[in-house]
Design a protein around this motif. Sequence first.
Motif, PDB file in Angstrom:
ATOM      1  N   VAL A  59      -3.448  27.172   4.122  1.00  0.00           N
ATOM      2  CA  VAL A  59      -3.349  28.095   2.986  1.00  0.00           C
ATOM      3  C   VAL A  59      -3.421  27.222   1.741  1.00  0.00           C
ATOM      4  O   VAL A  59      -2.534  26.440   1.458  1.00  0.00           O
ATOM      5  CB  VAL A  59      -2.019  28.889   3.002  1.00  0.00           C
ATOM      6  CG1 VAL A  59      -1.919  29.740   1.752  1.00  0.00           C
ATOM      7  CG2 VAL A  59      -1.938  29.763   4.240  1.00  0.00           C
ATOM      8  N   ILE A  80      -5.984  36.766  -2.590  1.00  0.00           N
ATOM      9  CA  ILE A  80      -5.792  36.162  -1.277  1.00  0.00           C
ATOM     10  C   ILE A  80      -6.910  36.655  -0.370  1.00  0.00           C
ATOM     11  O   ILE A  80      -7.054  37.859  -0.142  1.00  0.00           O
ATOM     12  CB  ILE A  80      -4.415  36.526  -0.685  1.00  0.00           C
ATOM     13  CG1 ILE A  80      -3.302  36.031  -1.610  1.00  0.00           C
ATOM     14  CG2 ILE A  80      -4.249  35.935   0.710  1.00  0.00           C
ATOM     15  CD1 ILE A  80      -1.922  36.468  -1.192  1.00  0.00           C
ATOM     16  N   VAL A  97      11.122  34.315   6.124  1.00  0.00           N
ATOM     17  CA  VAL A  97      10.369  34.395   4.870  1.00  0.00           C
ATOM     18  C   VAL A  97      11.307  33.967   3.753  1.00  0.00           C
ATOM     19  O   VAL A  97      12.454  34.423   3.701  1.00  0.00           O
ATOM     20  CB  VAL A  97       9.842  35.816   4.600  1.00  0.00           C
ATOM     21  CG1 VAL A  97       8.951  35.821   3.357  1.00  0.00           C
ATOM     22  CG2 VAL A  97       9.092  36.357   5.793  1.00  0.00           C
ATOM     23  N   LEU A 105       2.620  29.711   0.142  1.00  0.00           N
ATOM     24  CA  LEU A 105       1.702  30.304  -0.820  1.00  0.00           C
ATOM     25  C   LEU A 105       2.164  29.992  -2.237  1.00  0.00           C
ATOM     26  O   LEU A 105       3.176  30.512  -2.694  1.00  0.00           O
ATOM     27  CB  LEU A 105       1.634  31.829  -0.648  1.00  0.00           C
ATOM     28  CG  LEU A 105       0.808  32.337   0.539  1.00  0.00           C
ATOM     29  CD1 LEU A 105       1.639  32.274   1.806  1.00  0.00           C
ATOM     30  CD2 LEU A 105       0.354  33.759   0.282  1.00  0.00           C
ATOM     31  N   VAL A 126       0.963  38.487   4.423  1.00  0.00           N
ATOM     32  CA  VAL A 126       1.559  38.166   3.125  1.00  0.00           C
ATOM     33  C   VAL A 126       2.319  39.387   2.608  1.00  0.00           C
ATOM     34  O   VAL A 126       3.454  39.282   2.136  1.00  0.00           O
ATOM     35  CB  VAL A 126       0.472  37.736   2.123  1.00  0.00           C
ATOM     36  CG1 VAL A 126       1.081  37.536   0.741  1.00  0.00           C
ATOM     37  CG2 VAL A 126      -0.220  36.464   2.600  1.00  0.00           C
ATOM     38  N   VAL A 163      -4.549  41.235  -1.961  1.00  0.00           N
ATOM     39  CA  VAL A 163      -5.225  40.856  -0.714  1.00  0.00           C
ATOM     40  C   VAL A 163      -6.563  41.595  -0.698  1.00  0.00           C
ATOM     41  O   VAL A 163      -6.594  42.827  -0.763  1.00  0.00           O
ATOM     42  CB  VAL A 163      -4.379  41.249   0.513  1.00  0.00           C
ATOM     43  CG1 VAL A 163      -5.131  40.936   1.793  1.00  0.00           C
ATOM     44  CG2 VAL A 163      -3.038  40.525   0.488  1.00  0.00           C
ATOM     45  N   LYS A 169      -3.968  37.616   6.357  1.00  0.00           N
ATOM     46  CA  LYS A 169      -3.836  37.975   4.935  1.00  0.00           C
ATOM     47  C   LYS A 169      -2.773  39.065   4.735  1.00  0.00           C
ATOM     48  O   LYS A 169      -1.939  38.981   3.839  1.00  0.00           O
ATOM     49  CB  LYS A 169      -5.189  38.469   4.388  1.00  0.00           C
ATOM     50  CG  LYS A 169      -6.323  37.485   4.496  1.00  0.00           C
ATOM     51  CD  LYS A 169      -7.566  37.994   3.801  1.00  0.00           C
ATOM     52  CE  LYS A 169      -8.097  39.302   4.366  1.00  0.00           C
ATOM     53  NZ  LYS A 169      -8.491  39.202   5.787  1.00  0.00           N
ATOM     54  N   ASP A 229      -2.619  45.612  -1.505  1.00  0.00           N
ATOM     55  CA  ASP A 229      -3.157  45.274  -0.190  1.00  0.00           C
ATOM     56  C   ASP A 229      -4.453  46.047   0.014  1.00  0.00           C
ATOM     57  O   ASP A 229      -4.443  47.237   0.308  1.00  0.00           O
ATOM     58  CB  ASP A 229      -2.135  45.639   0.895  1.00  0.00           C
ATOM     59  CG  ASP A 229      -2.600  45.222   2.284  1.00  0.00           C
ATOM     60  OD1 ASP A 229      -3.588  44.467   2.371  1.00  0.00           O
ATOM     61  OD2 ASP A 229      -1.988  45.659   3.271  1.00  0.00           O
ATOM     62  N   VAL A 285      -6.676  31.904   3.255  1.00  0.00           N
ATOM     63  CA  VAL A 285      -5.932  31.782   4.508  1.00  0.00           C
ATOM     64  C   VAL A 285      -6.955  31.572   5.617  1.00  0.00           C
ATOM     65  O   VAL A 285      -7.822  32.419   5.837  1.00  0.00           O
ATOM     66  CB  VAL A 285      -5.094  33.051   4.788  1.00  0.00           C
ATOM     67  CG1 VAL A 285      -4.286  32.882   6.068  1.00  0.00           C
ATOM     68  CG2 VAL A 285      -4.178  33.360   3.605  1.00  0.00           C
TER      69      VAL A 285
END
Length: 563
Positions: A526, A27, A64, A18, A38, A497, A35, A467, A513
């Motif tokens: 992505v 996103i 990650v 990303l 993330v 998101v 999503k 989010d 995504v």
Amino acid sequence: MIEEMRMQGLGVIDDAVLPLGPGFTAITGETGAGKTMVVTGLGLLLGQRADSGAVRAGASQASVAGVWIVPTEGPIADIVADAGGELEAFGDDGGGQGELYVSRTLSAEGRSRASVGGRAAPAGVLSSLADELVVVHGQSEQLRLRSAAAQRDALDRFGGAPVAKALEAYSVAFARWRELDAEIADLSENRDRRAEEAGRLREALALIEATAPEEGEDVVLTERAERLANSEELRLAASLARNAISSEEGEADASALVAEARRNLERATDPELAKIAEGVADVGYRLADLALQLSAYLADLDETGPHELAAVEERRAALNTLIRAHGSLDEALEVWRTGSTRLAELDDDGDRLERLQAERDDARADLDAAASALTGVRTEAAGRLGAEVTEELHALAMPDARLQVAIREGVESAHGRDDVAILLAPHPGAEPRSVAKSASGGELSRVMLAIEVVIAGTDPVPTFVFDEVDAGIGGAAAIEVGRRLARLAESSQVIAVTHLAQVAAFASNHLSVVKSNDGAVTASSVRRLEGPEREAEMARLLSGLTDSDAALTHARELLSLSV
């Protein structure tokens, strides 16, 4: 800010990169595309609890990695340095900034490893960095906003330095008062026990003083007693050894044999034998010295007898009384060295209690003053926060809403004596009620966003992650949420998101995504959207279709709002 993040083997994500960067990143993607992973991945980088269930099915581990652009000086750099990590140079001259590499892996068995600045680090270091780098808001954070503690924290963040200074002064005063109060309670509740302790200590000191032990005396006496108890056996052994070395009865002994060997060597004229003769002479001198030591040992045994053994055993019995009482002679001597100070402290309980009570009264006065000062600055900040958030809510399609921050006297704690309650009156004529009871899900999302936008003016955070902050809203309200996120991105990095085109329209960086045919998310799926691709994604968000003329027209209209 977060420059880039890569996730592998996390949930539905196989491998995704990303590109983030400054400004407002939206996103989007179809349901189940990953999503929210993330936010999950970012949570792992920020030290949140690792759940092996997040590892992709069939994968041995999830990983990650993120790259942050951070100041080369300040609390973040200090945390990295304390962990043994380093910041990489950023750009030609750096401009006072560097790149921070952070990674975390999670095995399918649940084992987790993290690295900060190229060095292995515990998850606690990631959590410390999180406090300086990111504020994450999702459905769970909205629920936390319903708690009194979260509402108080929001007010204190908005209050800035004046509240922080007053809270620190209160915390110091509160800790001092609690320390004194606990000490007084201990003295009062355990007075009988302390009196008994003083009596026992006084008796112990008297016995130690009467015995007057010396360090290591028990070991010396034990050796002496063993010698005296076995004096006949020892006398025979020493006598035989002395006679073998130097006999007083004219018998052949070691000294005589060595002397004869020396004389024979000295008669020779060879230089080599002369050197050997010197060595033999040294042996003779050594034998003579050993014979004298054995004679002295035998004389000492002859001078001692049963009377000394009785005296030694009597002294050992006295020392053993101390050893049984204290565990060892060294412990008894330690009691002798420190007991007087402890006894004076115990005997002073009455006067000490009076002194402590006087100190506690003074500490209470200081605490009352600090609590009042803290309430004062919070009350002033509460008025401003309510007014500014109300203005934000009007712009977030809640034109009649009114928010108040009420300060009431509560239970005294380490955070003060104030109960902080965020109250919302969503409609004209409605009585302000706790946001936990009066706000719907969509209203709570907007209240949370409005609070963050306002607080960002006094307590800026490098990165905000939202989010689905748009949950429960749509239409004009969603447009205003997008507008406010863009405003927040003027001073901080914002990552959201979202499933609403009205929000994504205001993003300066739009990432999509998309699931591949086999259901996996790969790096190529992505991507940053621009031009027609972005319009098509906006149309999909609006209508579920990427090629609908009406949806495309509406998408272009929304995108024009952010220009």
